[in-house]
Design an enzyme around this catalytic site. Structure first.
Site, mmCIF file in Angstrom:
data_model
loop_
_atom_site.group_PDB
_atom_site.id
_atom_site.type_symbol
_atom_site.label_atom_id
_atom_site.label_comp_id
_atom_site.label_asym_id
_atom_site.label_seq_id
_atom_site.Cartn_x
_atom_site.Cartn_y
_atom_site.Cartn_z
ATOM 1 N N GLY A 10 13.411 23.869 65.389
ATOM 2 C CA GLY A 10 14.671 24.158 64.717
ATOM 3 C C GLY A 10 14.566 23.804 63.246
ATOM 4 O O GLY A 10 13.673 23.048 62.849
ATOM 5 N N GLN A 19 17.850 21.168 55.127
ATOM 6 C CA GLN A 19 16.515 20.564 55.083
ATOM 7 C C GLN A 19 15.614 21.207 54.037
ATOM 8 O O GLN A 19 14.605 20.628 53.642
ATOM 9 C CB GLN A 19 15.832 20.676 56.461
ATOM 10 N N CYS A 63 12.259 14.984 64.070
ATOM 11 C CA CYS A 63 12.875 15.795 63.016
ATOM 12 C C CYS A 63 11.835 16.064 61.943
ATOM 13 O O CYS A 63 11.112 15.151 61.532
ATOM 14 C CB CYS A 63 14.073 15.046 62.422
ATOM 15 N N LEU A 64 11.784 17.305 61.477
ATOM 16 C CA LEU A 64 10.825 17.658 60.428
ATOM 17 C C LEU A 64 11.113 16.896 59.142
ATOM 18 O O LEU A 64 10.229 16.744 58.297
ATOM 19 C CB LEU A 64 10.853 19.174 60.177
ATOM 20 N N HIS A 78 21.576 18.875 67.082
ATOM 21 C CA HIS A 78 20.749 18.239 66.034
ATOM 22 C C HIS A 78 20.847 19.041 64.728
ATOM 23 O O HIS A 78 21.011 18.461 63.648
ATOM 24 C CB HIS A 78 19.304 18.164 66.559
ATOM 25 N N GLU A 79 20.778 20.359 64.836
ATOM 26 C CA GLU A 79 20.819 21.199 63.619
ATOM 27 C C GLU A 79 22.205 21.199 62.974
ATOM 28 O O GLU A 79 22.326 21.155 61.743
ATOM 29 C CB GLU A 79 20.400 22.643 63.938
ATOM 30 N N HIS A 109 22.691 18.261 60.832
ATOM 31 C CA HIS A 109 22.101 18.401 59.488
ATOM 32 C C HIS A 109 23.101 19.046 58.526
ATOM 33 O O HIS A 109 23.193 18.654 57.357
ATOM 34 C CB HIS A 109 20.850 19.282 59.530
HETATM 35 O O1 GNR Z 1 11.069 20.321 65.868
HETATM 36 C C1 GNR Z 1 12.017 19.626 66.248
HETATM 37 N N1 GNR Z 1 11.983 19.090 67.486
HETATM 38 C C2 GNR Z 1 13.076 18.469 68.078
HETATM 39 C C3 GNR Z 1 12.857 17.715 69.219
HETATM 40 C C4 GNR Z 1 13.915 17.103 69.857
HETATM 41 C C5 GNR Z 1 15.180 17.240 69.352
HETATM 42 C C6 GNR Z 1 15.426 17.970 68.209
HETATM 43 C C7 GNR Z 1 14.371 18.589 67.575
HETATM 44 S S1 GNR Z 1 14.664 19.528 66.162
HETATM 45 C C8 GNR Z 1 13.141 19.369 65.332
HETATM 46 C C9 GNR Z 1 13.114 20.220 64.082
HETATM 47 C C10 GNR Z 1 14.134 19.699 63.111
HETATM 48 O O2 GNR Z 1 14.014 18.716 62.462
HETATM 49 N N2 GNR Z 1 15.240 20.380 63.017
HETATM 50 O O3 GNR Z 1 16.224 19.946 62.203
HETATM 51 NI NI NI Z 2 15.964 17.789 62.069
#
Ligand code: GNR
Ligand code: NI
Length: 167
Positions: free
Chosen positions: A46, A51, A91-92, A133-134, A137
């Protein structure tokens, strides 16, 4: 197509709040495609516009194993939520930190797609976790905000050290 630069915690720009997309233009579609390319290259499942330092309510997701299911969600909203699920998140924008976070297990999502059409769908499991999660952000929130202060400080110190080494 282009690979975009991903901001890393504790960059204060990750705390910006994203504004609704007013119209789905070719520029928005181009941004979404660049975000998908950036996400695949990272690799991640995601990515939120915040980001890549764009304050727009736009997220991309693909939880498939083979990049076969890209999802572009514009102005996404969770309109109903049920149950709980704990999942080890990463999270990236917070490289190399993985911690358990509890979120709703089943959600109903409202969004606009890349054609500018309204849509509504149900999501569960990993997809539900990723969408929440997204959307966090887009509201300037990171998964580390759900952790204890101690765990968050440890992660922040480690990343600050890495960033200094790169300068
Ligand atoms: O790549 C991602 N893996 C992930 C694993 C578990 C819960 C959420 C994520 S999202 C993350 C990519 C990211 O940072 N998206 O904002
Ligand atoms: Ni993230």
């Amino acid at each position: 197509m282009a690979i975009l630069n991903i901001l890393h915690y504790p960059d204060p720009r990750l705390r910006n709040k994203a504004l609704p997309v007013e119209a789905v233009t070719d520029d928005i579609r181009q941004l979404a495609d660049d975000m998908l390319e950036t996400m695949y290259e990272a690799p991640g499942i995601g990515l939120a516009a915040i980001q890549v330092n764009v304050q727009k309510r736009l997220i991309v997701i693909d939880i498939s194993e083979d990049k076969s299911d890209p999802l572009i969600l514009i102005n996404p909203e969770v309109i109903a939520a049920e149950g709980e699920r704990e999942f080890e998140e990463g999270c990236l924008s917070v490289p190399e930190a993985y911690e358990a976070v509890t979120r709703a297990d089943r959600i109903k999502v409202k969004a606009i797609n890349r054609d500018g059409d309204n849509m509504e769908f149900d999501a569960e499991g990993l997809l539900a976790t990723c969408i929440q999660h997204e959307i966090d952000h887009l509201d300037g929130k990171l998964f580390v905000d759900y952790l204890s202060n101690l765990k968050r400080q440890r992660i922040r110190k480690k990343l600050e050290k890495h960033q200094k080494q790169k300068l």
